[in-house]
Design a protein around this motif. Structure first.
Motif, mmCIF file in Angstrom:
data_model
loop_
_atom_site.group_PDB
_atom_site.id
_atom_site.type_symbol
_atom_site.label_atom_id
_atom_site.label_comp_id
_atom_site.label_asym_id
_atom_site.label_seq_id
_atom_site.Cartn_x
_atom_site.Cartn_y
_atom_site.Cartn_z
ATOM 1 N N ALA A 200 20.743 36.071 10.196
ATOM 2 C CA ALA A 200 21.399 35.829 8.909
ATOM 3 C C ALA A 200 20.411 35.281 7.895
ATOM 4 N N VAL A 201 19.535 34.368 8.335
ATOM 5 C CA VAL A 201 18.527 33.812 7.425
ATOM 6 C C VAL A 201 17.565 34.901 6.962
ATOM 7 N N ALA A 202 17.121 35.738 7.888
ATOM 8 C CA ALA A 202 16.191 36.817 7.525
ATOM 9 C C ALA A 202 16.827 37.764 6.506
ATOM 10 N N GLU A 203 18.082 38.106 6.722
ATOM 11 C CA GLU A 203 18.786 38.998 5.795
ATOM 12 C C GLU A 203 18.959 38.341 4.429
ATOM 13 N N PHE A 204 19.263 37.065 4.424
ATOM 14 C CA PHE A 204 19.452 36.314 3.179
ATOM 15 C C PHE A 204 18.148 36.242 2.381
ATOM 16 N N LEU A 205 17.048 35.916 3.045
ATOM 17 C CA LEU A 205 15.762 35.830 2.351
ATOM 18 C C LEU A 205 15.327 37.192 1.839
ATOM 19 N N ALA A 206 15.594 38.247 2.615
ATOM 20 C CA ALA A 206 15.249 39.600 2.163
ATOM 21 C C ALA A 206 16.050 39.968 0.917
ATOM 22 N N ALA A 207 17.318 39.564 0.854
ATOM 23 C CA ALA A 207 18.143 39.857 -0.320
ATOM 24 C C ALA A 207 17.600 39.142 -1.554
ATOM 25 N N LEU A 208 17.131 37.909 -1.378
ATOM 26 C CA LEU A 208 16.531 37.188 -2.507
ATOM 27 C C LEU A 208 15.240 37.852 -2.959
ATOM 28 N N GLU A 209 14.421 38.278 -2.009
ATOM 29 C CA GLU A 209 13.175 38.961 -2.366
ATOM 30 C C GLU A 209 13.463 40.223 -3.167
ATOM 31 N N LEU A 210 14.464 40.986 -2.751
ATOM 32 C CA LEU A 210 14.825 42.213 -3.453
ATOM 33 C C LEU A 210 15.260 41.910 -4.879
ATOM 34 N N ARG A 211 16.077 40.884 -5.068
ATOM 35 C CA ARG A 211 16.532 40.527 -6.415
ATOM 36 C C ARG A 211 15.376 40.036 -7.279
ATOM 37 N N ARG A 212 14.465 39.283 -6.698
ATOM 38 C CA ARG A 212 13.295 38.826 -7.453
ATOM 39 C C ARG A 212 12.434 40.002 -7.885
ATOM 40 N N ASP A 213 12.144 40.911 -6.964
ATOM 41 C CA ASP A 213 11.278 42.045 -7.274
ATOM 42 C C ASP A 213 11.935 42.988 -8.272
ATOM 43 N N ALA A 215 14.096 42.087 -10.632
ATOM 44 C CA ALA A 215 14.012 41.422 -11.934
ATOM 45 C C ALA A 215 12.610 41.559 -12.519
ATOM 46 N N SER A 216 11.597 41.457 -11.672
ATOM 47 C CA SER A 216 10.224 41.589 -12.151
ATOM 48 C C SER A 216 9.943 42.999 -12.667
ATOM 49 N N ARG A 217 10.424 44.009 -11.918
ATOM 50 C CA ARG A 217 10.210 45.394 -12.361
ATOM 51 C C ARG A 217 10.907 45.674 -13.689
ATOM 52 N N GLN A 218 12.000 44.981 -13.921
ATOM 53 C CA GLN A 218 12.747 45.159 -15.164
ATOM 54 C C GLN A 218 12.237 44.238 -16.267
ATOM 55 N N HIS A 219 11.106 43.589 -16.017
ATOM 56 C CA HIS A 219 10.456 42.687 -16.975
ATOM 57 C C HIS A 219 11.307 41.465 -17.307
ATOM 58 N N SER A 220 12.223 41.108 -16.427
ATOM 59 C CA SER A 220 13.008 39.880 -16.594
ATOM 60 C C SER A 220 12.257 38.760 -15.875
ATOM 61 N N TYR A 221 11.150 38.360 -16.462
ATOM 62 C CA TYR A 221 10.234 37.471 -15.759
ATOM 63 C C TYR A 221 10.793 36.055 -15.577
ATOM 64 N N GLU A 222 11.588 35.601 -16.526
ATOM 65 C CA GLU A 222 12.184 34.270 -16.376
ATOM 66 C C GLU A 222 13.157 34.257 -15.190
ATOM 67 N N LEU A 223 13.975 35.315 -15.086
ATOM 68 C CA LEU A 223 14.894 35.417 -13.955
ATOM 69 C C LEU A 223 14.127 35.562 -12.646
ATOM 70 N N ILE A 227 14.415 33.077 -9.362
ATOM 71 C CA ILE A 227 14.721 33.534 -8.008
ATOM 72 C C ILE A 227 13.578 33.208 -7.063
ATOM 73 N N HIS A 228 12.350 33.277 -7.555
ATOM 74 C CA HIS A 228 11.201 32.931 -6.714
ATOM 75 C C HIS A 228 11.287 31.464 -6.269
ATOM 76 N N GLN A 229 11.684 30.579 -7.169
ATOM 77 C CA GLN A 229 11.870 29.179 -6.796
ATOM 78 C C GLN A 229 12.984 29.034 -5.759
#
Length: 318
Positions: A200-213, A215-223, A227-229
């Motif tokens: 569950a932890v691995a899946e949760f962290l992977a979901a956060l990584e996906l959302r961070r990446d 947002a970055s690809r969409q140039h939403s750098y503040e978001l 998420i990185h924090q």
């Protein structure tokens, strides 16, 4: 039972440091009379302990302590979070002369899962929660714990799966693809994460990584930065942690936990779910056997790995 102490020159200290693992843990320095001088924590034990014989940087007040060190002891931990807790708990019981503070500025907090309102809440340590609430922790670090709560809402927005919602909340739920039918599933997922179940932890962290990446690809750098924090805090807090347990207020277990290796006995004192003491002594196999046998199986890997480390460090110093 004797607690053998001997002086150690710079050469033997160097050999002891070389035997320290590059893993998280807690270290303790002793002087020639056996008195504890200092307790600290490390993400990488070997590198941290070695630093005392180099440039101390902002730790200049410790320069007068270093020549007094004749013995280095260490306890390896499963994570940096666990090492932070162990340092704090040991210092709460007995603070050596050279420790200025209890160890770190982190605050111990709990996370309550309110199943009725489908939300998580950060609180200070408390007793038993109401019937419809579950309590998890303790977690160390106020800012980190609040970031974890934010990350949970981001990945599992349970608040939009309640039966009674405003029009705006229903619209937000539709945007997130969340409905009442998802509530039980998300609650179960959050419980699994807060219980630190590995998958569950691995899946949760992977979901956060996906959302961070994303947002970055969409140039939403503040978001992406936010998420990185959250990801960093979740990674730290959800790593294995055993030395501070008993979040539900029912744990009253008080016992000594033992590990033995090559003539060295390690004892950790457990009180109400917290490790409160750590002793290392010389003792033969026969005298240690009964103590080790009485240690619960869930603690064996912790006590035995630290007995092996204690023996390796002790025999070099002696």
């Amino acid at each position: 039972m004797t607690d053998r102490q001997s002086t150690a020159g710079a050469g033997s200290i160097g050999e002891v440091i070389a035997r320290l693992p590059d893993e998280p843990g807690v270290y303790r320095f002793r002087d020639a009379s056996g008195r504890a001088l200092y307790i600290g924590r490390a993400v990488r034990l070997r590198r941290r302990v070695r630093s005392y014989w180099g440039d101390l940087g902002d730790r200049r007040h410790l320069r007068r302590m270093v020549p007094q060190i004749v013995r280095v002891e260490a306890a390896v931990c499963a994570s940096a979070h666990e090492a932070s807790w162990l340092e704090r708990l040991l210092l709460e019981e007995s603070r050596p002369r050279w420790n200025r503070a209890l160890g770190g500025a982190e605050v111990g907090l709990m996370i309550i899962l309110d199943r009725g309102r489908a939300r998580v809440q950060v609180v200070h340590e408390t007793g038993l929660p109401p019937d419809d609430e579950l309590i998890f922790g303790p977690f160390l670090g106020g800012t980190k714990v609040r970031l974890l709560a934010s990350a949970i809402h981001r990945v599992h927005p349970m608040i939009y799966a309640r039966e009674q919602l405003s029009g705006a909340e229903r619209d937000l739920g539709r945007i997130r693809g969340v409905g009442v039918q998802d509530r039980d599933r998300m609650v179960a997922s959050v419980i699994a994460v807060l219980e630190r179940r590995p998958s569950a932890v691995a899946e949760f962290l992977a979901a956060l990584e996906l959302r961070r990446d994303t947002a970055s690809r969409q140039h939403s750098y503040e978001l992406a930065g936010q998420i990185h924090q959250e990801l960093a805090a979740a990674t730290w807090l959800l790593a294995p942690q055993r030395v501070a347990i008993g979040a539900d207020g029912r744990t009253v277990d008080e016992r000594d936990l033992y590990g033995w290796h090559d003539g060295v006995l390690v004892r950790f004192t457990l009180r109400s779910g917290r490790i409160r003491g750590w002793q290392i002594r010389d003792l033969g196999d026969r005298a240690s056997r009964q103590r080790v046998a009485a240690t619960p199986s869930q603690w064996r890997d912790f006590t035995e790995s630290n007995a092996r480390l204690a023996a390796a460090l002790r025999h070099v110093a002696d």
